[in-house]
Design a protein around this motif. Structure first.
Motif, PDB file in Angstrom:
ATOM      1  N   GLU A   1      -4.148  -5.846   4.721  1.00  0.00           N
ATOM      2  CA  GLU A   1      -4.648  -6.136   6.073  1.00  0.00           C
ATOM      3  C   GLU A   1      -3.694  -5.521   7.091  1.00  0.00           C
ATOM      4  O   GLU A   1      -2.572  -5.148   6.743  1.00  0.00           O
ATOM      5  N   HIS A   2      -4.148  -5.393   8.325  1.00  0.00           N
ATOM      6  CA  HIS A   2      -3.260  -4.927   9.402  1.00  0.00           C
ATOM      7  C   HIS A   2      -2.219  -6.006   9.696  1.00  0.00           C
ATOM      8  O   HIS A   2      -2.569  -7.182   9.872  1.00  0.00           O
ATOM      9  N   LEU A   3      -0.948  -5.637   9.747  1.00  0.00           N
ATOM     10  CA  LEU A   3       0.127  -6.564  10.108  1.00  0.00           C
ATOM     11  C   LEU A   3       0.852  -6.036  11.336  1.00  0.00           C
ATOM     12  O   LEU A   3       0.992  -4.823  11.512  1.00  0.00           O
ATOM     13  N   THR A   4       1.341  -6.949  12.165  1.00  0.00           N
ATOM     14  CA  THR A   4       2.164  -6.542  13.303  1.00  0.00           C
ATOM     15  C   THR A   4       3.592  -6.280  12.812  1.00  0.00           C
ATOM     16  O   THR A   4       3.965  -6.675  11.705  1.00  0.00           O
ATOM     17  N   SER A   5       4.374  -5.639  13.665  1.00  0.00           N
ATOM     18  CA  SER A   5       5.780  -5.384  13.308  1.00  0.00           C
ATOM     19  C   SER A   5       6.521  -6.683  13.037  1.00  0.00           C
ATOM     20  O   SER A   5       7.355  -6.762  12.128  1.00  0.00           O
ATOM     21  N   ARG A   6       6.218  -7.707  13.825  1.00  0.00           N
ATOM     22  CA  ARG A   6       6.910  -8.992  13.661  1.00  0.00           C
ATOM     23  C   ARG A   6       6.553  -9.641  12.327  1.00  0.00           C
ATOM     24  O   ARG A   6       7.430 -10.196  11.640  1.00  0.00           O
ATOM     25  N   GLN A   7       5.281  -9.596  11.953  1.00  0.00           N
ATOM     26  CA  GLN A   7       4.874 -10.174  10.663  1.00  0.00           C
ATOM     27  C   GLN A   7       5.566  -9.452   9.503  1.00  0.00           C
ATOM     28  O   GLN A   7       6.044 -10.085   8.562  1.00  0.00           O
ATOM     29  N   ILE A   8       5.627  -8.125   9.581  1.00  0.00           N
ATOM     30  CA  ILE A   8       6.305  -7.340   8.536  1.00  0.00           C
ATOM     31  C   ILE A   8       7.786  -7.701   8.475  1.00  0.00           C
ATOM     32  O   ILE A   8       8.347  -7.937   7.405  1.00  0.00           O
ATOM     33  N   TYR A   9       8.430  -7.769   9.652  1.00  0.00           N
ATOM     34  CA  TYR A   9       9.858  -8.095   9.747  1.00  0.00           C
ATOM     35  C   TYR A   9      10.136  -9.474   9.134  1.00  0.00           C
ATOM     36  O   TYR A   9      11.072  -9.645   8.338  1.00  0.00           O
ATOM     37  N   ASN A  10       9.306 -10.460   9.487  1.00  0.00           N
ATOM     38  CA  ASN A  10       9.511 -11.827   9.002  1.00  0.00           C
ATOM     39  C   ASN A  10       9.362 -11.914   7.484  1.00  0.00           C
ATOM     40  O   ASN A  10      10.157 -12.564   6.803  1.00  0.00           O
ATOM     41  N   LEU A  11       8.336 -11.248   6.940  1.00  0.00           N
ATOM     42  CA  LEU A  11       8.108 -11.306   5.494  1.00  0.00           C
ATOM     43  C   LEU A  11       9.179 -10.527   4.727  1.00  0.00           C
ATOM     44  O   LEU A  11       9.619 -10.945   3.649  1.00  0.00           O
ATOM     45  N   GLU A  12       9.639  -9.416   5.290  1.00  0.00           N
ATOM     46  CA  GLU A  12      10.733  -8.651   4.661  1.00  0.00           C
ATOM     47  C   GLU A  12      12.013  -9.479   4.624  1.00  0.00           C
ATOM     48  O   GLU A  12      12.730  -9.493   3.619  1.00  0.00           O
ATOM     49  N   LYS A  13      12.285 -10.178   5.731  1.00  0.00           N
ATOM     50  CA  LYS A  13      13.497 -11.002   5.822  1.00  0.00           C
ATOM     51  C   LYS A  13      13.444 -12.139   4.801  1.00  0.00           C
ATOM     52  O   LYS A  13      14.452 -12.479   4.160  1.00  0.00           O
ATOM     53  N   LEU A  14      12.263 -12.722   4.611  1.00  0.00           N
ATOM     54  CA  LEU A  14      12.105 -13.831   3.669  1.00  0.00           C
ATOM     55  C   LEU A  14      12.196 -13.352   2.220  1.00  0.00           C
ATOM     56  O   LEU A  14      12.925 -13.938   1.404  1.00  0.00           O
ATOM     57  N   ALA A  15      11.467 -12.277   1.895  1.00  0.00           N
ATOM     58  CA  ALA A  15      11.348 -11.836   0.498  1.00  0.00           C
ATOM     59  C   ALA A  15      12.458 -10.888   0.067  1.00  0.00           C
ATOM     60  O   ALA A  15      12.715 -10.723  -1.133  1.00  0.00           O
ATOM     61  N   GLY A  16      13.086 -10.213   1.024  1.00  0.00           N
ATOM     62  CA  GLY A  16      14.195  -9.317   0.695  1.00  0.00           C
ATOM     63  C   GLY A  16      13.769  -7.954   0.167  1.00  0.00           C
ATOM     64  O   GLY A  16      14.587  -7.232  -0.416  1.00  0.00           O
ATOM     65  N   VAL A  17      12.484  -7.597   0.329  1.00  0.00           N
ATOM     66  CA  VAL A  17      12.006  -6.264  -0.070  1.00  0.00           C
ATOM     67  C   VAL A  17      11.137  -5.687   1.047  1.00  0.00           C
ATOM     68  O   VAL A  17      10.704  -6.408   1.949  1.00  0.00           O
ATOM     69  N   GLN A  18      10.872  -4.387   0.942  1.00  0.00           N
ATOM     70  CA  GLN A  18      10.039  -3.718   1.944  1.00  0.00           C
ATOM     71  C   GLN A  18       8.605  -4.267   1.908  1.00  0.00           C
ATOM     72  O   GLN A  18       8.064  -4.566   0.844  1.00  0.00           O
ATOM     73  N   VAL A  19       8.007  -4.376   3.091  1.00  0.00           N
ATOM     74  CA  VAL A  19       6.614  -4.819   3.221  1.00  0.00           C
ATOM     75  C   VAL A  19       5.821  -3.734   3.953  1.00  0.00           C
ATOM     76  O   VAL A  19       6.279  -3.206   4.971  1.00  0.00           O
ATOM     77  N   ILE A  20       4.652  -3.370   3.412  1.00  0.00           N
ATOM     78  CA  ILE A  20       3.760  -2.451   4.118  1.00  0.00           C
ATOM     79  C   ILE A  20       2.368  -3.071   4.184  1.00  0.00           C
ATOM     80  O   ILE A  20       2.015  -3.908   3.345  1.00  0.00           O
ATOM     81  N   ASP A  21       1.599  -2.667   5.196  1.00  0.00           N
ATOM     82  CA  ASP A  21       0.238  -3.187   5.314  1.00  0.00           C
ATOM     83  C   ASP A  21      -0.778  -2.166   4.813  1.00  0.00           C
ATOM     84  O   ASP A  21      -0.415  -1.076   4.358  1.00  0.00           O
ATOM     85  N   ARG A  22      -2.056  -2.506   4.873  1.00  0.00           N
ATOM     86  CA  ARG A  22      -3.133  -1.648   4.356  1.00  0.00           C
ATOM     87  C   ARG A  22      -3.126  -0.271   5.017  1.00  0.00           C
ATOM     88  O   ARG A  22      -3.292   0.753   4.355  1.00  0.00           O
ATOM     89  N   GLU A  23      -2.913  -0.246   6.345  1.00  0.00           N
ATOM     90  CA  GLU A  23      -2.953   1.018   7.076  1.00  0.00           C
ATOM     91  C   GLU A  23      -1.818   1.948   6.656  1.00  0.00           C
ATOM     92  O   GLU A  23      -2.011   3.149   6.484  1.00  0.00           O
ATOM     93  N   ARG A  24      -0.625   1.384   6.492  1.00  0.00           N
ATOM     94  CA  ARG A  24       0.522   2.181   6.047  1.00  0.00           C
ATOM     95  C   ARG A  24       0.273   2.738   4.636  1.00  0.00           C
ATOM     96  O   ARG A  24       0.614   3.880   4.341  1.00  0.00           O
ATOM     97  N   LEU A  25      -0.346   1.925   3.782  1.00  0.00           N
ATOM     98  CA  LEU A  25      -0.653   2.354   2.420  1.00  0.00           C
ATOM     99  C   LEU A  25      -1.628   3.530   2.434  1.00  0.00           C
ATOM    100  O   LEU A  25      -1.432   4.527   1.724  1.00  0.00           O
ATOM    101  N   ILE A  26      -2.679   3.443   3.250  1.00  0.00           N
ATOM    102  CA  ILE A  26      -3.660   4.530   3.349  1.00  0.00           C
ATOM    103  C   ILE A  26      -2.988   5.796   3.888  1.00  0.00           C
ATOM    104  O   ILE A  26      -3.235   6.901   3.388  1.00  0.00           O
ATOM    105  N   LEU A  27      -2.121   5.649   4.889  1.00  0.00           N
ATOM    106  CA  LEU A  27      -1.395   6.811   5.425  1.00  0.00           C
ATOM    107  C   LEU A  27      -0.533   7.461   4.340  1.00  0.00           C
ATOM    108  O   LEU A  27      -0.451   8.692   4.251  1.00  0.00           O
ATOM    109  N   ASP A  28       0.108   6.638   3.502  1.00  0.00           N
ATOM    110  CA  ASP A  28       0.932   7.172   2.403  1.00  0.00           C
ATOM    111  C   ASP A  28       0.071   7.990   1.435  1.00  0.00           C
ATOM    112  O   ASP A  28       0.494   9.052   0.958  1.00  0.00           O
ATOM    113  N   ILE A  29      -1.133   7.479   1.139  1.00  0.00           N
ATOM    114  CA  ILE A  29      -2.045   8.212   0.243  1.00  0.00           C
ATOM    115  C   ILE A  29      -2.460   9.523   0.897  1.00  0.00           C
ATOM    116  O   ILE A  29      -2.469  10.581   0.263  1.00  0.00           O
ATOM    117  N   PHE A  30      -2.802   9.457   2.185  1.00  0.00           N
ATOM    118  CA  PHE A  30      -3.191  10.665   2.918  1.00  0.00           C
ATOM    119  C   PHE A  30      -2.091  11.725   2.838  1.00  0.00           C
ATOM    120  O   PHE A  30      -2.356  12.902   2.589  1.00  0.00           O
TER     121      PHE A  30
END
Length: 358
Positions: A69-98
Motif C-alpha cells: 500500500e502507499h505509505l507516508t514517510s512518517r509511517q515508513i520511518y516509524n516502522l523502520e525504527k520499530l523493526a530495525g530493517v528497511q521498509v518500502i511500500d507498493r509504489e517503491r516496489l513497482i519503481l524498483d521493478i521498472f
C-alpha cells in the motif's frame, strides 16, 4: 534473493498480486502478514500487527519489509525504527521493478520522472524526520537544505519532461508518415502477464523476452505484420497494466501509451486461465486505464488468451463473456495456435484497419 516480509490485504487477489510483485523484484518471501486496513496513522499496519512483524523479522532475519500500500514517510520511518530493517511500500516496489526492466532511453526517463513524482511530496517530511522535527539546517549561501533538494528535483523534472517531449515529437512525425503511407497500426494492450509479448512473437516471428514475472515489457516495440498476404499492418507491443497503479505512474508513461492507443485497432488481451473474480478485477483495471487515457472504445477488440488451459473452453469463455458484457470476444491460444488464423482475419477485416489502409 533478498528475504523480505510481505504485508498485504487478506483478499486473495491482492495477496497473490503482491507476491508476484515481490518475486518479480528478485526478492524471496520469508513470511507474510495480512490486515484488512493498511492506512493506520502510525505504521500503516496496526500497532499489534507491527509488533508481530518486528518479532518475526528478528527470528527470520528478513532484510526488508514490503507493505502492499502507499505509505507516508512518517509511517515508513516509524516502522523502520520499530523493526530495525528497511521498509518500502507498493509504489517503491513497482519503481524498483521498472528500474530493473527498463532498456530504452525513453523508458528510463519515464521511470525517473515517476521516481521524482514519488520523492517530491516526501522531501520536506523526510527532512523533518531526520532533524528531529525541526526544519533541516542551512547549507551554503544560507539556503535550507530541503529547499535546495526540492528545487533540484523540480529542475530535473523540467529537464526530463523536455526530453520526453522531444521523443513525443519524433513519434508524431513517425505517425504522420505512417498515415501518409497508409499502413494501419494495431496495438496489443492488457494486464501485465496476459500474453501480449507471446502473441506478438507468434504473429511477427520476433523473439522478445517472455516471462511469468510482471512488467517484462516496459518499452513499446513495433514490427510489420502481413495479414494473409493482403494487408500489411504495424503491430505494437506495450507495457502491461496493473491494479492500484498511482496516477503519476500512468502519467509518466502517458506519451508512450497514448501513441499506442492512437492505433487503428486496439487488441485488449484477457487471460481466461484464471478465476472469474480475478478476470473481472483485471478487466476493470484495464478499462479504467483505457478510459483515463481517453481510448476510443469502438476501436477496442477483446481477445481471450490462454484458451488451451481451460478444461471446458467453450462453456467457460461463454460465461466469462456474459459476465464481462463482451458481445463477440476472440478466443486464442498462442501455445497451440488455436484461433490465431481467425484473429488474423478479424484484424484484416476490421473497419478501422481497412479505412486506414486506403
Amino acid at each position: 534473493m533478498r528475504p523480505v516480509v510481505l504485508v498485504s490485504y487478506p483478499d486473495p487477489f491482492a495477496a497473490e498480486e503482491a507476491k508476484s510483485l515481490v518475486e518479480s523484484a528478485d526478492r524471496s518471501i520469508a513470511g507474510m502478514f495480512t490486515q484488512k486496513y493498511l492506512n493506520h496513522s502510525r505504521y500503516g499496519v496496526g500497532s499489534g500487527k507491527a509488533e508481530e512483524i518486528k518479532e518475526f523479522v528478528k527470528e527470520s532475519k528478513a532484510e526488508q519489509i514490503v507493505v502492499d500500500e502507499h505509505l507516508t514517510s512518517r509511517q515508513i520511518y516509524n516502522l523502520e525504527k520499530l523493526a530495525g530493517v528497511q521498509v518500502i511500500d507498493r509504489e517503491r516496489l513497482i519503481l524498483d521493478i521498472f528500474y530493473s526492466r527498463a532498456t530504452s532511453t525513453e523508458a528510463k526517463l519515464q521511470i525517473e520522472l515517476a521516481e521524482i513524482e514519488y520523492e517530491m511530496p516526501r522531501v520536506r517530511e523526510n527532512a523533518k524526520l531526520t532533524s528531529g522535527g525541526e526544519r533541516a539546517g542551512k547549507g551554503g549561501m544560507g539556503e535550507y537544505v530541503v529547499d535546495v533538494r526540492f528545487r533540484d528535483l523540480k529542475r530535473r523534472m523540467s529537464f526530463i519532461k523536455e526530453k520526453l517531449k522531444n521523443a513525443q515529437r519524433k513519434r508524431e512525425l513517425y505517425h504522420q508518415q505512417r498515415v501518409r503511407i497508409g499502413t494501419p497500426v494495431v496495438s496489443l494492450v492488457g494486464y501485465t502477464s496476459s500474453g501480449k509479448t507471446t502473441l506478438f512473437n507468434l504473429l511477427t516471428g520476433e523473439h522478445k523476452q517472455t516471462s511469468s514475472n510482471l512488467f517484462t515489457t516496459l518499452s513499446t516495440t513495433t514490427r510489420s505484420l502481413r495479414i494473409h498476404n493482403e494487408h500489411e499492418v504495424l503491430l505494437t507491443d506495450t507495457v502491461g497494466f496493473i491494479s492500484r497503479l498511482p496516477t503519476y505512474m500512468i502519467d509518466a508513461f502517458k506519451s508512450t501509451l497514448e501513441e499506442s492507443l492512437a492505433a487503428d485497432l486496439i487488441l485488449l488481451l484477457i487471460d481466461v486461465s484464471e478465476g472469474l473474480r480475478e478476470i473481472r478485477i483485471k478487466y476493470t483495471a484495464c478499462r479504467s486505464v483505457l478510459e483515463e487515457l481517453k481510448a476510443d472504445r469502438s476501436k477496442v477488440l477483446v481477445v481471450f488468451t490462454k484458451y488451451d488451459s481451460l478444461a471446458n473452453p467453450e462453456e467457460t469463455t461463454r460465461q466469462i463473456a456474459e459476465d464481462l458484457g463482451i458481445p463477440n470476444p476472440v478466443a486464442i491460444s498462442s501455445k497451440s495456435g488455436y484461433g490465431i488464423s481467425k484473429l488474423r482475419t478479424m484484424i484484416g477485416q476490421h473497419q478501422y484497419v481497412i479505412s486506414a489502409s486506403k
